[in-house]
Design a protein around this motif. Structure first.
Motif, mmCIF file in Angstrom:
data_model
loop_
_atom_site.group_PDB
_atom_site.id
_atom_site.type_symbol
_atom_site.label_atom_id
_atom_site.label_comp_id
_atom_site.label_asym_id
_atom_site.label_seq_id
_atom_site.Cartn_x
_atom_site.Cartn_y
_atom_site.Cartn_z
ATOM 1 N N UNK A 4 0.829 -1.207 0.000
ATOM 2 C CA UNK A 4 0.000 0.000 0.000
ATOM 3 C C UNK A 4 0.859 1.252 0.000
ATOM 4 N N UNK A 5 1.969 1.219 0.755
ATOM 5 C CA UNK A 5 2.870 2.367 0.791
ATOM 6 C C UNK A 5 3.492 2.606 -0.588
ATOM 7 N N UNK A 6 3.906 1.520 -1.244
ATOM 8 C CA UNK A 6 4.487 1.638 -2.586
ATOM 9 C C UNK A 6 3.456 2.194 -3.572
ATOM 10 N N UNK A 7 2.217 1.716 -3.450
ATOM 11 C CA UNK A 7 1.156 2.193 -4.336
ATOM 12 C C UNK A 7 0.882 3.677 -4.106
ATOM 13 N N UNK A 8 0.771 4.067 -2.850
ATOM 14 C CA UNK A 8 0.471 5.456 -2.517
ATOM 15 C C UNK A 8 1.580 6.388 -3.025
ATOM 16 N N UNK A 14 3.166 10.029 -9.709
ATOM 17 C CA UNK A 14 2.495 10.236 -11.003
ATOM 18 C C UNK A 14 1.867 11.623 -11.080
ATOM 19 N N UNK A 15 1.567 12.221 -9.918
ATOM 20 C CA UNK A 15 1.012 13.575 -9.872
ATOM 21 C C UNK A 15 2.102 14.654 -9.883
ATOM 22 N N UNK A 51 -3.292 14.292 -2.528
ATOM 23 C CA UNK A 51 -4.059 14.031 -3.746
ATOM 24 C C UNK A 51 -4.171 12.526 -4.001
ATOM 25 N N UNK A 52 -3.076 11.801 -3.755
ATOM 26 C CA UNK A 52 -3.056 10.354 -3.981
ATOM 27 C C UNK A 52 -4.026 9.632 -3.053
ATOM 28 N N UNK A 53 -4.102 10.063 -1.801
ATOM 29 C CA UNK A 53 -5.021 9.437 -0.842
ATOM 30 C C UNK A 53 -6.475 9.610 -1.288
ATOM 31 N N UNK A 54 -6.792 10.805 -1.775
ATOM 32 C CA UNK A 54 -8.149 11.049 -2.280
ATOM 33 C C UNK A 54 -8.444 10.188 -3.504
ATOM 34 N N UNK A 55 -7.432 10.048 -4.373
ATOM 35 C CA UNK A 55 -7.601 9.262 -5.598
ATOM 36 C C UNK A 55 -7.840 7.786 -5.287
ATOM 37 N N UNK A 84 7.096 4.540 -19.769
ATOM 38 C CA UNK A 84 5.917 3.807 -19.293
ATOM 39 C C UNK A 84 5.144 4.642 -18.269
ATOM 40 N N UNK A 85 3.822 4.526 -18.244
ATOM 41 C CA UNK A 85 3.048 5.238 -17.226
ATOM 42 C C UNK A 85 3.453 4.769 -15.828
ATOM 43 N N UNK A 86 3.553 5.689 -14.886
ATOM 44 C CA UNK A 86 3.912 5.317 -13.511
ATOM 45 C C UNK A 86 2.820 4.466 -12.873
ATOM 46 N N UNK A 87 1.580 4.762 -13.213
ATOM 47 C CA UNK A 87 0.473 3.924 -12.751
ATOM 48 C C UNK A 87 -0.488 3.682 -13.904
#
Length: 339
Positions: A4-8, A14-15, A51-55, A84-87
């Protein structure tokens, strides 16, 4: 470090303006994880993390998966492209089988629609996932052909996956997801389509695919942008010959003049790329079975195979060489694929 930390952190990066896929991969390679890289490089992400948490909350409510570039679920071929896209935002399921893109103009002839449908249906029936862009015209016919072939298809959007464009294809988008395919985008939820987003998404269309088939394209069609990306990425480009008097075929006929492979029949794809052909059951020696099963799921790099198999580098190298020599697998650049 947690997933989850890596994803966040990936979503936050990406933002961040000026931070792209290459920078992300360099960070990952240097420090072994994104969390460690962000910490060691002291990358400021306060606003981006909010922003990432809201997304993430939005995505959870919509049932959308966000797949970071560091994930094993991220498509191996796409990971190899220049930026490549980051996400990836995914509504549905990412394909595990090989992909071929079928693209062309929105404005097209009945001949173009029929051909796109037939090529996509053939590929789908042969176990190949068809990638296209959900636009009217050739794209829509390609998705419909893939669904008629009872296979998977992926629509790469120039908008957020929750913003279906054109609106008239909402039902088609729904069917794609319901029948095991996916809607994919690199753009945040709620992003509207624009002149900037459509060209950017085309690199993902070709990046996911082993080959690109251009069915019908005008001289200045957006499909030509996909072809440019495909050539840059080392993908095979096919073009369907068209009437020399038809404005719908000027782009494809020009591609043929410049060296694209003529597609006179869907079977031509397998003649040129035989490793895509559906594999018949074969007896795999026991020492190869673990690697064979891993590669059946999707093409993989050496590093990914080493990580998932847990094998020593020397042992893995020797087995892969033997498998290549016996025609069980092939290597395409740095990616290994089952023959």
């Amino acid at each position: 470090m947690t997933l989850m930390e890596e994803l966040l952190l990936s979503l936050a990066l990406s933002f961040k303006k000026g931070f792209g896929g290459r920078s992300y991969l360099k960070l990952l390679e240097k420090f072994g994880s994104i969390s460690e890289g962000v910490k060691e490089e002291a990358i400021e992400l306060d606003e981006e993390l909010k922003e990432a948490e809201k997304e993430l909350l939005k995505a959870e409510k919509l049932g959308v998966e966000i797949v970071p570039l560091c994930s094993d679920r991220y498509p191996s071929l796409l990971k190899e492209i220049q930026q490549p896209p980051i996400v990836l935002y995914v509504a549905g399921k990412l394909p595990q089988n090989s992909c071929v893109a079928v693209v062309g103009s929105r404005r097209c002839s009945d001949y173009g629609r029929r051909t796109a449908f037939r090529v996509a249906k053939f590929l789908s029936e042969s176990g190949i996932c068809v990638v296209s862009g959900l636009a009217y015209g050739i794209d829509s016919s390609a998705h419909k052909g893939a669904l008629a072939g009872k296979g998977k298809t992926v629509a790469v959007l120039g908008s957020g996956v929750d913003v279906i464009h054109p609106r008239g294809n909402r039902e088609l988008a729904k069917r794609i997801v319901e029948e095991g395919g996916a809607l994919v985008s690199e753009f945040p939820l709620g992003t509207l389509p624009s002149k900037e987003t459509f060209p950017r998404r085309n690199r993902i269309v070709s990046g996911l695919s082993h080959a690109v088939v251009v069915v019908e394209a005008r001289e200045r069609s957006g499909a030509n942008i996909t072809v440019s990306y495909a050539l840059e990425q080392g993908r095979t480009v096919f073009a369907v010959p068209g009437n020399v008097d038809s404005p719908f075929s000027r782009g494809t006929n020009r591609l043929l003049k410049e060296g694209a492979i003529p597609l006179l029949s869907p079977e031509d794809i397998f003649e040129e790329l035989p490793f895509l052909k559906r594999r018949t059951r074969r007896e795999i020696p026991g020492k190869f079975k673990e690697l064979y099963q891993l590669l059946l799921s999707e093409p993989m790099t050496f590093d990914k195979l080493a990580e998932l198999s847990g094998m020593e580098i020397t042992e893995l190298s020797m087995l892969l060489v033997e498998m290549e020599m016996e025609g069980i697998i092939r290597r395409d650049g740095s990616v290994y694929t089952v023959c």
